[in-house]
Design a protein around this motif. Structure first.
Motif, short mmCIF file in Angstrom:
data_model
loop_
_atom_site.label_atom_id
_atom_site.label_comp_id
_atom_site.label_asym_id
_atom_site.label_seq_id
_atom_site.Cartn_x
_atom_site.Cartn_y
_atom_site.Cartn_z
N SER A 21 12.33 -4.73 84.82
CA SER A 21 12.71 -5.07 83.45
C SER A 21 13.75 -4.07 82.95
O SER A 21 13.73 -2.89 83.35
CB SER A 21 11.50 -5.03 82.52
OG SER A 21 10.51 -5.94 82.92
N SER A 48 23.40 -11.88 84.56
CA SER A 48 23.05 -12.85 83.53
C SER A 48 24.13 -12.79 82.46
O SER A 48 24.33 -11.76 81.82
CB SER A 48 21.69 -12.52 82.94
OG SER A 48 21.43 -13.34 81.82
N THR A 54 23.15 -17.65 85.04
CA THR A 54 22.87 -16.54 85.95
C THR A 54 23.50 -16.77 87.31
O THR A 54 23.83 -17.91 87.69
CB THR A 54 21.37 -16.32 86.14
OG1 THR A 54 20.81 -17.50 86.75
CG2 THR A 54 20.66 -16.08 84.82
N ARG A 68 16.44 -13.73 81.55
CA ARG A 68 16.79 -12.95 80.38
C ARG A 68 16.08 -13.51 79.16
O ARG A 68 15.93 -14.72 79.02
CB ARG A 68 18.30 -13.00 80.19
CG ARG A 68 18.87 -12.23 79.04
CD ARG A 68 20.37 -12.20 79.23
NE ARG A 68 21.08 -11.65 78.10
CZ ARG A 68 22.35 -11.32 78.13
NH1 ARG A 68 23.06 -11.48 79.23
NH2 ARG A 68 22.95 -10.83 77.07
N ASN A 70 16.85 -13.12 75.34
CA ASN A 70 17.81 -12.57 74.38
C ASN A 70 17.13 -12.01 73.13
O ASN A 70 17.60 -11.05 72.54
CB ASN A 70 18.84 -13.62 74.00
CG ASN A 70 19.89 -13.80 75.08
OD1 ASN A 70 20.24 -12.88 75.80
ND2 ASN A 70 20.39 -15.02 75.22
N LYS A 73 16.22 -8.74 74.05
CA LYS A 73 17.31 -7.98 74.66
C LYS A 73 16.89 -7.41 76.00
O LYS A 73 17.16 -6.25 76.33
CB LYS A 73 17.79 -6.86 73.72
CG LYS A 73 18.37 -7.38 72.42
CD LYS A 73 18.86 -6.23 71.54
CE LYS A 73 19.41 -6.75 70.23
NZ LYS A 73 19.85 -5.67 69.34
N THR A 74 16.22 -8.23 76.78
CA THR A 74 15.65 -7.80 78.04
C THR A 74 16.10 -8.70 79.17
O THR A 74 16.13 -9.93 79.02
CB THR A 74 14.11 -7.80 77.96
OG1 THR A 74 13.70 -6.92 76.91
CG2 THR A 74 13.49 -7.33 79.26
N VAL A 75 16.42 -8.10 80.29
CA VAL A 75 16.73 -8.84 81.50
C VAL A 75 15.73 -8.44 82.57
O VAL A 75 15.28 -7.29 82.62
CB VAL A 75 18.19 -8.57 81.96
CG1 VAL A 75 18.38 -7.14 82.42
CG2 VAL A 75 18.59 -9.55 83.04
N CYS A 92 20.16 -1.15 86.09
CA CYS A 92 20.55 -2.17 85.14
C CYS A 92 21.90 -1.77 84.55
O CYS A 92 22.14 -0.57 84.29
CB CYS A 92 19.49 -2.25 84.04
SG CYS A 92 19.86 -3.39 82.72
#
Length: 120
Positions: A21, A48, A54, A68, A70, A73-75, A92
């Protein structure tokens, strides 16, 4: 300034799975995962784009998935069927622009990295 914080690395046996993450502190467009095996250069793994589209590089596309959230705000990078050759520091990266690039030169923000070790 955007800060990225990765988590989820560790040691796993071959054939196992891990999910990485990465949380961003500010607005970003593209978010990507890179990896750097011991003694080698940094290579792009998956990206992404801000729209949600992606892409995963060919050498892992049948085993790794990028997703992801949004709102958070995490991929994420879901890694399945891990192999010893997947052992690397995983980073990341983020850019305020939205693009498909997996060139490290196109990303201005980087996390500290999270180690993934796959034992045989």
């Amino acid at each position: 300034q955007v800060q990225l914080v990765e988590s989820g690395g560790g040691t796993v046996q071959a054939g196992g799975s891990l999910r990485l993450s990465c949380v961003a502190s500010g607005y970003i467009g593209s978010m990507a995962w890179f990896r750097q095996p011991p003694g080698l250069g940094r290579e792009g793994v998956a990206v992404s784009v801000g729209s949600g589209s992606t892409s995963v590089t060919d050498f892992v596309k049948d085993r790794f998935t990028i997703s992801r959230d949004n709102a958070k705000k995490t991929v994420y990078l879901q890694m399945n069927s891990l192999k010893p050759e997947d052992t690397a520091m995983y980073y990341c990266a983020a850019d305020r622009r939205s693009h498909w690039s997996l060139s490290r030169h196109d990303y201005g923000y980087w996390g500290q990295g999270t180690q993934v070790t796959v034992s045989s």
